[in-house]
Write an enzyme that holds these catalytic residues in place. Structure first.
Site, short mmCIF file in Angstrom:
data_model
loop_
_atom_site.label_atom_id
_atom_site.label_comp_id
_atom_site.label_asym_id
_atom_site.label_seq_id
_atom_site.Cartn_x
_atom_site.Cartn_y
_atom_site.Cartn_z
N LYS A 111 31.79 49.35 40.24
CA LYS A 111 32.16 49.30 41.66
C LYS A 111 30.94 49.51 42.54
O LYS A 111 30.25 50.55 42.43
CB LYS A 111 33.17 50.39 41.97
CG LYS A 111 34.59 50.04 41.63
CD LYS A 111 35.48 51.24 41.81
CE LYS A 111 36.41 51.12 42.97
NZ LYS A 111 37.31 52.29 43.07
C1 E4P Z 1 40.50 52.27 44.44
O1 E4P Z 1 39.75 51.45 43.93
C2 E4P Z 1 40.24 52.89 45.73
O2 E4P Z 1 39.08 53.67 45.66
C3 E4P Z 1 41.46 53.69 46.19
O3 E4P Z 1 42.60 52.87 46.08
C4 E4P Z 1 41.34 54.27 47.59
O4 E4P Z 1 42.57 54.84 47.98
P1 E4P Z 1 42.74 55.81 49.23
O5 E4P Z 1 42.47 55.03 50.47
O6 E4P Z 1 44.14 56.29 49.16
O7 E4P Z 1 41.71 56.91 49.07
#
Ligand code: E4P
Length: 286
Positions: A111
């Site tokens: 990522k």
């Molecule tokens: C996943 O890849 C993301 O980091 C995550 O869904 C973020 O979620 P949030 O906005 O609830 O922190």
């Protein structure tokens, strides 16, 4: 249960939770992690609560162990591992971390944030045959840049538009998913939409209705879905948005990626928060 076409990933940082969800659903296609979720891992929390702060190396070792435990539990959507970055981190530094993390498990997706430096790191990664997931995407322009920057990748690339965080600022986050899906219909299919920041059953069902290729979901939303006996969206599905709608933009995916507008306030804030949560577990500032 009718297994949805969309691949389902657990959005978390705790292997025990992934195991629990797998028992409940009978499968888990993949997992996404991020620095905030890793900081909430029960073992890391225990260490911090007992007064132990981690060195950079210890933090990386903990992260590696967590994803190595999760890796065999999930299917071919893999485990997304996020590099550490703040507003100063350059592409080369992100790529070096990404390359190391990619070697941790056979099904890693790295990522990178949806910024110019993150996309440069992603370009370097796809050239090396690495799988990537571009995170903190909040606009159609950002998704178009991901598409243009990763053209020629041999592996599918993921883009993660964040629904809940757009809802939080009074916009209809699901519109970004719908707009990106519509835009990618004109493309070659090398970027898959991984809907993220999912907060409710309605988000999940609308992702199914929009046919996102993947959706990453917190355990508690999956548990709610299971408790209602795995409903699927009706045709046509009515989604009740509370926020302002986000209009579709006509964008040419063949443009150079640098010509798209990568700026988004929530991308900047998201990087800041991930960096702060990561640093909170460290014995000294990174
Ligand atoms: C996943 O890849 C993301 O980091 C995550 O869904 C973020 O979620 P949030 O906005 O609830 O922190």
């Amino acid at each position: 249960m009718t297994r949805p076409k969309a691949k389902i990933l657990v959005d978390g940082g705790d292997p025990q939770e992934t195991r629990r969800v797998k028992e409940l659903l009978g499968f888990v296609d993949g997992q996404t992690t991020n620095p905030s979720l890793i900081a909430k891992n029960p073992h890391i929390r225990e260490l911090i609560a007992s007064g132990h702060k981690l060195s950079n190396k210890e933090e990386m070792d903990e992260y590696r162990q967590i994803v190595q435990t999760i890796s065999p539990l999930v299917g071919d959507a893999g485990v997304s591992i996020e590099v550490f970055s703040d507003e100063k981190t350059k592409a080369q530094e992100m790529f070096d971390q990404g390359r190391e993390m990619f070697s941790w498990i056979p099904n890693a997706y790295i990522k990178y944030p949806c910024t110019a430096e993150g996309l440069r790191a992603a370009q370097m990664s796809v050239e090396q045959g690495m799988r990537i997931n571009i995170t903190l995407c909040f606009s159609q322009q950002q998704a178009a840049a991901v598409y243009a920057a990763t053209k020629g990748t041999k592996q599918p690339a993921y883009v993660s538009p964040f629904v809940g965080r757009l809802d939080d600022i009074g916009q209809n986050g699901m519109d970004v998913i719908r707009n990106i899906k519509q835009m990618f219909r004109k493309g070659d299919g090398h970027v898959l939409v991984l809907a993220a920041s999912i907060r409710s059953l309605e988000h999940l069902l609308y992702c199914f209705a929009l046919e996102t290729e993947l959706v990453t979901v917190p355990a508690k939303v999956l548990e709610l879905w299971a408790s209602k006996n795995f409903p699927m969206p009706d045709k046509p599905f009515q989604y009740k948005a509370s926020g302002r709608s986000i209009p579709y933009e006509e964008l040419d995916l063949e443009r150079p990626w640098e010509t798209f507008d990568l700026q988004h306030e929530l991308t900047r804030k998201g990087i800041e928060k991930f960096a702060a949560d990561y640093r909170a577990t460290l014995s000294r500032t990174a």
